[in-house]
Design an enzyme around this catalytic site. Structure first.
Site, short mmCIF file in Angstrom:
data_model
loop_
_atom_site.label_atom_id
_atom_site.label_comp_id
_atom_site.label_asym_id
_atom_site.label_seq_id
_atom_site.Cartn_x
_atom_site.Cartn_y
_atom_site.Cartn_z
N HIS A 257 15.89 -40.08 1.99
CA HIS A 257 16.42 -38.85 1.40
C HIS A 257 17.55 -39.25 0.45
CE1 HIS A 257 18.62 -35.02 1.24
NE2 HIS A 257 17.57 -34.42 1.75
N ASP B 61 19.95 -42.57 9.61
CA ASP B 61 19.81 -41.16 9.27
C ASP B 61 18.94 -40.52 10.36
OD1 ASP B 61 19.16 -38.67 8.35
OD2 ASP B 61 18.45 -39.33 6.37
N GLN C 63 16.08 -36.08 10.94
CA GLN C 63 14.75 -35.63 11.32
C GLN C 63 14.32 -36.18 12.68
OE1 GLN C 63 13.05 -33.39 9.76
NE2 GLN C 63 14.21 -33.26 7.86
N LYS D 115 19.35 -28.32 11.39
CA LYS D 115 17.98 -28.79 11.62
C LYS D 115 17.63 -28.84 13.11
CE LYS D 115 17.92 -31.65 7.43
NZ LYS D 115 17.02 -30.80 6.62
N CYS E 197 13.98 -33.96 -1.97
CA CYS E 197 15.11 -34.89 -2.12
C CYS E 197 14.70 -36.32 -1.80
CB CYS E 197 16.29 -34.47 -1.24
SG CYS E 197 17.07 -32.93 -1.74
#
Length: 432
Positions: free
Chosen positions: A145, A222, A225, A248, A388
């Site tokens: 991203h 990251d 997700q 999220k 993104c």
């Protein structure tokens, strides 16, 4: 005698329908149709427990934290720190290793700018190990991203370090053979996504971390997700930093977090400066609080943190292993059915890696915006564009894609409705 691993039970249809009653927005209609919400990869919906937690804080104990000596301020501070503890427990960290941020993007930038400040001589001799300069290397991947790419581009520009990028193969999988070459003696930091927000694949983080450990490089994960969809243990993964966003994972917008190993946070110079993160200030200098408060300048996101803690408890009550099992089933179903439609190319579909309930696809001759609009007319919300992640789309030979992303409240019928809608979209444009 060894015991075979037990696969956690997925969520039953009855359980999912019961969970859906907790989410008021799922009872609404869009364009005259019941809402089919398949954009949780961008922003998840919120249950009553989360909405109520934020409202209850605002109506019963709203006050500035860590400042006032009155009762209300004390109560606000207590629930604020309880929220930090809840998130820490959720990802396997200690309370003082959680720094509140506005979102994951800010968390990544916090690390990048702290390393910049260390490189500029701030932080004292303890920060020497964090300083970057010409000859040093930052390693990231081609599937990131933008929030886990651009801050490292800027850090390289500020310090003279070199940014290296792990490429993908034609199926969208990380080239681990090339990663072993790139993560070499000059590597100081490796930044990698746990789950691709475009492909839905779960990356082999353990292998990336092992390569980094061989050369003494730091690792930033990251987890935007992964934290909402998988059991996450930052200790077990052995990462140095991890970032996530509340919106999220059933929480509100405006709240995110940075996990950082305590020994690193203790030597990192601050990013934002001002009130609430200091011990002593004169007109010429300041002394800073220990972490995590050192990195939490100004008025904090108190009601949002309280709501995020409610989201964490909701997810824990459902069970992260069961959520992961449910999404793995939906993800496999997505790929199988989409791949069977003539003219549809599922990005990364052939790599055979574990995935969450997310898939992006390209339709030959039809722009993703047109696909999304056609589905939206039927009340089906999906994501369109480059998500993104322009370098990833460019590598796979497309400019944009349509993304279907599921969550614990998503039913198989909803996924089928979206896939049937894709087939109708193709038929409509072919006839047109």
């Amino acid at each position: 005698m060894t015991t075979a691993a037990v696969t956690p039970a997925s969520l039953s249809e009855a359980e999912i329908l019961r969970l859906r009653e907790d989410f008021p927005i799922l009872q609404t209609q869009v364009n005259g149709h019941p809402l089919v919400y398949l954009d949780s990869g961008a922003t998840s919906q919120r249950p009553f427990a989360v909405l109520d937690a934020e409202r209850d804080f605002a109506t019963t104990m709203n006050a500035a934290v860590h400042r006032g000596a009155h009762t209300l301020a004390g109560e606000a501070t207590e629930v604020f720190e309880d929220a930090r503890s809840a998130l820490a427990g959720f990802i396997g960290a200690d309370d003082d290793e959680i720094v509140w941020t506005s979102n994951a993007t800010e968390a990544v930038n916090l690390v990048a700018y702290s390393l910049s400040n260390a490189s500029a001589g701030r932080g004292g001799p303890e920060a020497d190990r964090l300083r970057l300069g010409p000859g040093d290397e930052i390693v990231t991947t081609e599937m990131e991203h933008h929030a886990n790419l651009i801050p490292w581009q800027e850090l390289a520009a500020r310090t003279g370090a070199t940014l290296r990028v792990i490429p993908l193969d034609d199926d969208g999988a990380l080239r681990l053979d090339v990663a072993a070459e790139l993560i070499g003696p000059r590597a100081r930091l490796v930044a990698v996504t746990h789950v691709s927000n475009v492909l839905g694949v779960i990356n082999p983080v353990e292998k990336i971390v092992a390569l980094a450990r061989e050369v003494g490089a730091l690792v930033l994960l990251d987890a935007c997700q992964s934290a909402p969809h998988l059991p996450l243990d930052v200790r077990a993964l052995d990462v140095d930093f991890a970032v996530l966003s509340g919106h999220k994972m059933l929480g509100p917008t405006g709240i995110g977090a940075l996990y950082g190993r305590r020994e690193l946070l203790e030597i990192m110079p601050p990013f934002l400066t001002g009130g609430s993160m200091i011990t002593t200030v004169t007109t010429t200098e300041a002394e800073y609080l220990p972490p995590p408060q050192r990195f939490e300048a100004g008025t904090q996101k108190v009601s949002q943190a309280v709501a995020l803690a409610a989201a964490v408890r909701y997810l824990q009550n459902v069970g992260m292993p069961r959520i992961a099992a449910h999404e793995a089933e939906l993800g496999a179903h997505l790929v199988d059915r989409l791949s069977a439609i003539d003219g549809v190319r599922v990005l990364g579909a052939g790599i055979g890696l574990p995935r969450v309930g997310l898939a992006s696809f390209d339709v030959t001759g039809i722009h993703s915006h047109d696909v999304g609009q056609f589905l939206d007319d039927a009340g089906i919300a999906v994501r369109v564009g480059h998500h993104c992640a322009q370098p990833l789309h460019r590598r796979l030979g497309v400019t944009a894609s349509t993304r279907i992303s599921t969550y614990l409240y998503t039913t198989r019928d909803e996924v089928d409705a979206a896939i049937d809608g894709v087939a109708r979209t193709i038929d409509f444009f072919r006839r047109a």
